[in-house]
Design a protein around this motif. Structure first.
Motif, PDB file in Angstrom:
ATOM      1  N   GLN A 151    -100.198 -13.868  12.706  1.00 27.79           N
ATOM      2  CA  GLN A 151    -100.967 -12.648  12.465  1.00 27.79           C
ATOM      3  C   GLN A 151    -102.446 -12.861  12.771  1.00 27.79           C
ATOM      4  O   GLN A 151    -103.104 -11.973  13.309  1.00 27.79           O
ATOM      5  CB  GLN A 151    -100.760 -12.183  11.023  1.00 27.79           C
ATOM      6  CG  GLN A 151    -101.250 -10.789  10.756  1.00 27.79           C
ATOM      7  CD  GLN A 151    -100.780 -10.260   9.403  1.00 27.79           C
ATOM      8  OE1 GLN A 151    -100.478 -11.020   8.492  1.00 27.79           O
ATOM      9  NE2 GLN A 151    -100.699  -8.944   9.289  1.00 27.79           N
TER      10      GLN A 151
ATOM     11  N   LEU B 239    -103.585 -12.296  16.464  1.00 29.62           N
ATOM     12  CA  LEU B 239    -103.531 -10.971  17.074  1.00 29.62           C
ATOM     13  C   LEU B 239    -104.939 -10.458  17.343  1.00 29.62           C
ATOM     14  O   LEU B 239    -105.824 -10.592  16.505  1.00 29.62           O
ATOM     15  CB  LEU B 239    -102.804  -9.984  16.160  1.00 29.62           C
ATOM     16  CG  LEU B 239    -101.319 -10.252  15.906  1.00 29.62           C
ATOM     17  CD1 LEU B 239    -100.797  -9.287  14.842  1.00 29.62           C
ATOM     18  CD2 LEU B 239    -100.516 -10.140  17.187  1.00 29.62           C
TER      19      LEU B 239
ATOM     20  N   LEU C  53    -106.429  -7.178  17.527  1.00 28.98           N
ATOM     21  CA  LEU C  53    -106.149  -5.770  17.251  1.00 28.98           C
ATOM     22  C   LEU C  53    -107.019  -4.825  18.066  1.00 28.98           C
ATOM     23  O   LEU C  53    -106.612  -3.694  18.349  1.00 28.98           O
ATOM     24  CB  LEU C  53    -106.287  -5.484  15.761  1.00 28.98           C
ATOM     25  CG  LEU C  53    -105.289  -6.227  14.858  1.00 28.98           C
ATOM     26  CD1 LEU C  53    -105.597  -5.943  13.399  1.00 28.98           C
ATOM     27  CD2 LEU C  53    -103.865  -5.853  15.197  1.00 28.98           C
TER      28      LEU C  53
ATOM     29  N   THR D 138    -100.873  -3.864  17.082  1.00 28.96           N
ATOM     30  CA  THR D 138    -100.837  -3.086  15.832  1.00 28.96           C
ATOM     31  C   THR D 138     -99.446  -3.139  15.207  1.00 28.96           C
ATOM     32  O   THR D 138     -99.309  -3.319  13.996  1.00 28.96           O
ATOM     33  CB  THR D 138    -101.262  -1.631  16.095  1.00 28.96           C
ATOM     34  OG1 THR D 138    -102.582  -1.632  16.640  1.00 28.96           O
ATOM     35  CG2 THR D 138    -101.240  -0.802  14.829  1.00 28.96           C
TER      36      THR D 138
ATOM     37  N   ASP E  72     -98.830  -6.620  13.813  1.00 29.55           N
ATOM     38  CA  ASP E  72     -99.592  -6.784  12.574  1.00 29.55           C
ATOM     39  C   ASP E  72     -98.845  -6.138  11.404  1.00 29.55           C
ATOM     40  O   ASP E  72     -98.725  -6.740  10.330  1.00 29.55           O
ATOM     41  CB  ASP E  72    -100.985  -6.177  12.741  1.00 29.55           C
ATOM     42  CG  ASP E  72    -101.869  -6.425  11.538  1.00 29.55           C
ATOM     43  OD1 ASP E  72    -102.060  -7.606  11.162  1.00 29.55           O
ATOM     44  OD2 ASP E  72    -102.373  -5.437  10.966  1.00 29.55           O
TER      45      ASP E  72
ATOM     46  N   THR F   5     -97.224  -8.134   8.241  1.00 28.43           N
ATOM     47  CA  THR F   5     -97.618  -7.750   6.885  1.00 28.43           C
ATOM     48  C   THR F   5     -96.388  -7.433   6.043  1.00 28.43           C
ATOM     49  O   THR F   5     -96.287  -7.864   4.889  1.00 28.43           O
ATOM     50  CB  THR F   5     -98.579  -6.544   6.923  1.00 28.43           C
ATOM     51  OG1 THR F   5     -99.769  -6.932   7.618  1.00 28.43           O
ATOM     52  CG2 THR F   5     -98.938  -6.060   5.533  1.00 28.43           C
TER      53      THR F   5
END
Length: 95
Positions: free
Chosen positions: A31, A34, A36, A44, A47, A51
């Protein structure tokens, strides 16, 4: 994550904790890589996936929810398999 599920089946709390901690560390590292801002919808979506899986693994660790581990494996296996396929088909560099 499979190691954590096996440990949960054996009621081996220490092994479960260690395996889930390793999985959480790997997911956290993925993560954190990434981008974003530049990664668009793919970054996105990844992610959000990371999460969600992080939360499910925390549920597995705290509440002992074996289904949460199985769900996490089911969600991440296609992604892992895709990366393995990409790596296998990439030309080997000479060193």
């Amino acid at each position: 994550m499979r190691t954590a599920a096996e440990a949960m089946g054996r009621h081996d709390l220490a092994a479960k904790r260690d395996a889930i901690s390793r999985a959480l560390a790997i997911i956290s590292e993925l993560q954190s890589t990434l981008n974003l801002d530049a990664g668009g919808d793919i970054a996105t979506s990844l992610d959000a996936l990371y999460t969600y899986v992080n939360g499910r693994l925390l549920d597995a660790n705290i509440k002992g929810e074996l289904d949460a581990v199985h769900e996490s494996v089911r969600l991440l296996t296609p992604l892992r398999d895709a990366w393995a396929q990409i790596a296998a088909s990439a030309p080997q560099s000479s060193r």
